[in-house]
Design a protein around this motif. Structure first.
Motif, PDB file in Angstrom:
ATOM      1  N   ALA A  38      10.427   4.626   0.740  1.00  0.00           N
ATOM      2  CA  ALA A  38       9.679   5.647   1.307  1.00  0.00           C
ATOM      3  C   ALA A  38       8.613   6.273   0.490  1.00  0.00           C
ATOM      4  O   ALA A  38       7.729   6.658   1.061  1.00  0.00           O
ATOM      5  N   ILE A  39       8.813   6.179  -0.693  1.00  0.00           N
ATOM      6  CA  ILE A  39       7.440   6.647  -1.640  1.00  0.00           C
ATOM      7  C   ILE A  39       6.568   5.609  -1.610  1.00  0.00           C
ATOM      8  O   ILE A  39       5.422   6.224  -1.494  1.00  0.00           O
ATOM      9  N   VAL A  40       7.028   4.585  -1.672  1.00  0.00           N
ATOM     10  CA  VAL A  40       5.797   3.166  -1.677  1.00  0.00           C
ATOM     11  C   VAL A  40       5.016   3.501  -0.222  1.00  0.00           C
ATOM     12  O   VAL A  40       3.902   3.538  -0.140  1.00  0.00           O
ATOM     13  N   LEU A  41       5.821   3.643   0.807  1.00  0.00           N
ATOM     14  CA  LEU A  41       5.052   3.886   2.395  1.00  0.00           C
ATOM     15  C   LEU A  41       4.192   5.144   2.300  1.00  0.00           C
ATOM     16  O   LEU A  41       3.277   5.235   2.866  1.00  0.00           O
ATOM     17  N   GLY A  42       4.645   5.940   1.721  1.00  0.00           N
ATOM     18  CA  GLY A  42       4.023   7.311   1.574  1.00  0.00           C
ATOM     19  C   GLY A  42       2.861   7.290   0.570  1.00  0.00           C
ATOM     20  O   GLY A  42       1.574   7.832   1.351  1.00  0.00           O
ATOM     21  N   PHE A  43       2.647   6.523  -0.089  1.00  0.00           N
ATOM     22  CA  PHE A  43       1.326   6.057  -0.819  1.00  0.00           C
ATOM     23  C   PHE A  43       0.474   4.918  -0.055  1.00  0.00           C
ATOM     24  O   PHE A  43      -0.802   4.981  -0.061  1.00  0.00           O
ATOM     25  N   GLN A  44       1.451   3.882   0.409  1.00  0.00           N
ATOM     26  CA  GLN A  44       0.579   2.893   1.065  1.00  0.00           C
ATOM     27  C   GLN A  44      -0.253   3.205   2.434  1.00  0.00           C
ATOM     28  O   GLN A  44      -1.201   2.674   2.589  1.00  0.00           O
TER      29      GLN A  44
END
Length: 107
Positions: A38-44
């Motif tokens: 979710a963190i990766v997606l939040g930045f991606q």
């Protein structure tokens, strides 16, 4: 469509098969993994959206090499597939190495 879409589509089941059939780290059962995704997606999303927006792209994809599906903010959906595969495979290999280091320390 073959140039980017097919490898992106294949990367997800290959990474899942590596986990379930070879590495068996249990990563998919851990809440920490899903939080990290979710963190990766939040930045991606904002970064990839900025890089690929059709109104002023920095990164230009050849339409002949992808599906043409873009969501949200003009992000090619293939980017999410590759993102999942790359991050997951790195975490799987990291976990495998950590487990091996623990086993070596016990020996």
């Amino acid at each position: 469509m073959i140039g980017y879409t097919v490898p992106a589509l294949l990367s997800v089941p290959v990474v899942i098969a590596i986990e379930l059939g070879v590495l068996r780290t249990g990563l998919f059962r851990r809440p920490a993994y899903w939080i990290s995704m979710a963190i990766v997606l939040g930045f991606q999303i904002p970064v990839d959206g900025w890089l690929t927006k059709l109104s002023a792209p920095i990164v230009i994809y050849d339409p002949a090499h992808n599906s043409g599906l873009r969501w949200p903010w003009d992000i090619p959906v293939e980017d999410f597939l590759f993102g999942f595969s790359l991050v997951t495979l790195v975490l799987l290999l990291w976990e495998r190495q950590r487990r091996k280091a623990r086993e070596d320390a016990r020996a």
